[in-house]
Design a protein around this motif. Structure first.
Motif: not given
Lengths: 247, 367
Positions: A13, B13, B16, B20
């Motif tokens: 992230r 996953r 990424q 999302t």
């Protein structure tokens, strides 16, 4: 089995996504950009309506001149003054509107005209027509001191002025100073010359206006102008047209 | 096999590569805002473009009509008769279906060609246009196609937006002394004229001279024949699919055509310019003083005939000497009025202005 460690998710992230701050800044920049684009639209709509008005104004002026011709043809022009204008007030109320044919349709009479005239030769009359737009059916206009004036339509009124020299005029009465503002068109009562007002100065010189060219008339005069509605608003006059008629 | 799939998913996953759901929702949300904004901007510009085009079309039509009226009335012959037919539109008191016919000097040329090598000379595909310095000119609304059922109807039966303004001209042409001669029109039997309405639409010439028309206008029977041949239900018939009728077309989508003349009226010491006939002559706001009805003329269709005073003619027609007896609605000048006011409502072809735009145009005829 798929195994995810909190660590690896957190790391991904951080590396690839946008933070809330970044998104907010991006959206903020976008919003500012859109506001700039959006602000040009009222301008284009305004210019579109100006274009329509300027197309219709000569048509209204043509009709006004035709009516002046009929009216003045049945009028003793020998009583007219060479250096003073008189306002044409002898028609029925609807005749100053365009289109002028009485109708039971509740549509708004949007365009109105007002004419002043003076004699320029033994049998020649100079007619100046102001073409105006009226916004809203209940708008009221200044009538000056003349009881014949109709407050329900934009009409030309005369305002006393003194000449300061060059292209500057001062209002004869301080109470009149709000009647002429930037961009208004005025007509000299004595000579029939048409001037455009570039600006009305700021305080304390707010009773002085600057014209687009040097004043050609005498030291003091009156100027004719179609002024804004009583309760304020846009300058209603779309165009000023002049014609000399022979009788 | 399963293991391989798991590995792929797992690898995806972990690196990424996808978005999302939250990211997608935010992206779509922002895009939706941008598209909404762009859409409204686009909508505004399309609307203003449509309005501008419609306004341009209407102004073009307005100029075409008024320029033609000005040109024709510039040469008005006041020594010849002029006829005006007034007709109230029963569906709307503000609309009229007036018609006017007069004689004028000018440089006139026929729209259709005339073949002078055949006898009698009539409009033909080949040949050259007829020319003349005098014409009998008519303006009025025409019978035209109703697009709802594709039949030709009288203007009063058409919707306002489907009505058509017509200009019908007849050039005054004398027959040559030798050779072929123009088809005689109108028919002249011992000084009595008959106007065949079909020929009136078909031909663009008159074989009568001005002096013959002047003489005819003094005779009640002739005036009757002229009126019945040209006005009312004998208004021009335009079929847009028939090239032989297109010379009658002035402008399409003209919903209302009215003619009024000016007169002076003194009320309480002040003299005003009035227009006759009008539904509200004094501008009082109501129709109580309408020139049509109890205080004026009780006919919903009637005509006026200027300049000559024949002994008798059609019952629904008046001449200027009768006008003085009709209340205060009279001609204050001998014979011809000082000015005529034309009112017409123009519609654009795409229906942007639903109620059309109403214009007035004054033609000054002089003293």
């Amino acid at each position: 089995m798929i195994k995810k460690t909190p660590d690896s998710r957190h790391q991904t992230r951080d590396a690839k996504g946008f933070s809330l701050t970044e998104v907010l800044i991006a959206v903020g920049i976008l919003a500012v950009g859109m506001m700039f684009i959006a602000s040009t639209f009222p301008v284009s709509i305004y210019f579109a309506s100006v274009a329509t008005e300027r197309t219709i104004a000569p048509v209204v002026a043509d009709e006004a001149f035709a009516k002046c011709k009929i009216y003045l043809n049945n009028f003793d022009i020998s009583v007219l003054d060479y250096t003073n204008h008189q306002i044409l007030e002898g028609l029925l109320p609807n005749e100053y509107a365009y289109p002028s044919t009485p109708s039971t349709n509740p549509y708004l009479k949007k365009y109105w005209w007002s004419a002043i005239f003076r004699r320029v030769d033994v049998n020649e009359v100079q007619v100046t027509v102001f073409v105006s737009r009226k916004v809203g059916a209940s708008g009221q206009y200044y009538v000056g001191s003349d009881p014949n004036f109709d407050p329900n339509r934009p009409d030309a009124i005369s305002i006393p002025v003194t000449v300061l020299g060059g292209s500057e005029l001062q209002f004869g009465s301080l109470a009149d100073k709000h009647l002429i503002n930037d961009g208004y068109t005025i007509v000299d009562d004595a000579t029939g010359q048409v001037y455009r007002v570039l600006e009305r100065y700021r305080l304390p010189n707010d009773a002085i206006i600057k014209l687009d060219r040097t004043w050609q008339g005498g030291a003091s005069s009156e100027v004719w102008v179609v002024t804004h509605p009583v309760n304020g608003g846009r300058y209603p006059c779309i165009g000023v047209y002049q014609k000399t008629m022979r009788f | 096999m399963n293991n391989k799939l798991h590995n792929t998913l797992y690898a995806g996953r972990m690196t990424q590569d996808g978005f999302t759901l939250t990211e997608l929702v935010v992206a779509i949300g922002i895009m939706a805002v941008i598209i909404l904004f762009a859409g409204s901007v686009f909508q505004t510009s399309v609307t203003s473009y449509r309005i501008a085009t419609a306004q341009a079309e209407i102004m073009q039509k307005f100029r075409a009509i008024t320029n033609q009226l000005d040109n024709d009335f510039r040469g008005l012959r006041k020594d010849a008769p002029m006829f005006i037919w007034f007709q109230l539109d029963t569906s709307d008191v503000n609309n009229r279906l007036d018609q006017i016919m007069f004689f004028a000097d000018g440089d006139f040329q026929s729209t259709r060609t005339y073949d002078t090598s055949v006898n009698p000379i009539v409009p033909a595909v080949s040949g050259s246009p007829a020319v003349s310095n005098l014409a009998r000119i008519y303006y009025g609304q025409a019978q035209s196609i109703d697009p709802r059922d594709n039949t030709i109807k009288y203007p009063s039966a058409l919707r306002f937006i489907d009505r058509v303004l017509s200009r019908r001209q007849h050039l005054s042409i004398a027959n040559p002394a030798t050779g072929n001669s123009y088809a005689q029109f109108p028919l002249d039997t011992g000084g009595i004229l008959t106007i065949n309405p079909v020929q009136n639409d078909l031909f663009e010439h008159d074989t009568n001279s001005l002096s013959q028309w002047q003489a005819a206008a003094l005779n009640g029977t002739n005036v009757d024949n002229i009126i019945t041949g040209c006005f009312g239900n004998n208004c021009p018939r335009i079929d847009l699919t028939d090239a032989n009728t297109l010379h009658l077309l002035m402008a399409q989508k003209v919903g209302n055509f009215s003619v009024q003349w000016s007169y002076l009226y003194t009320n309480a010491g002040q003299t005003y310019v009035y227009w006759w006939p009008s539904i509200d002559p004094a501008n009082g706001g109501g129709t109580a003083d309408s020139d049509f009805g109890p205080s004026g003329i009780t006919l919903s269709q009637f005509g006026f005939h200027f300049n000559t005073a024949p002994s008798s003619f059609a019952a629904s027609w008046f001449n200027d000497s009768y006008a003085g007896t009709m209340g205060r609605y009279y001609l204050t000048r001998p014979s011809f009025p000082q000015a005529l006011k034309f009112t017409f409502t123009l519609y654009d072809s795409r229906g942007v202005f639903k109620d059309g735009q109403t214009f007035t145009h004054i033609v000054y005829l002089g003293d």
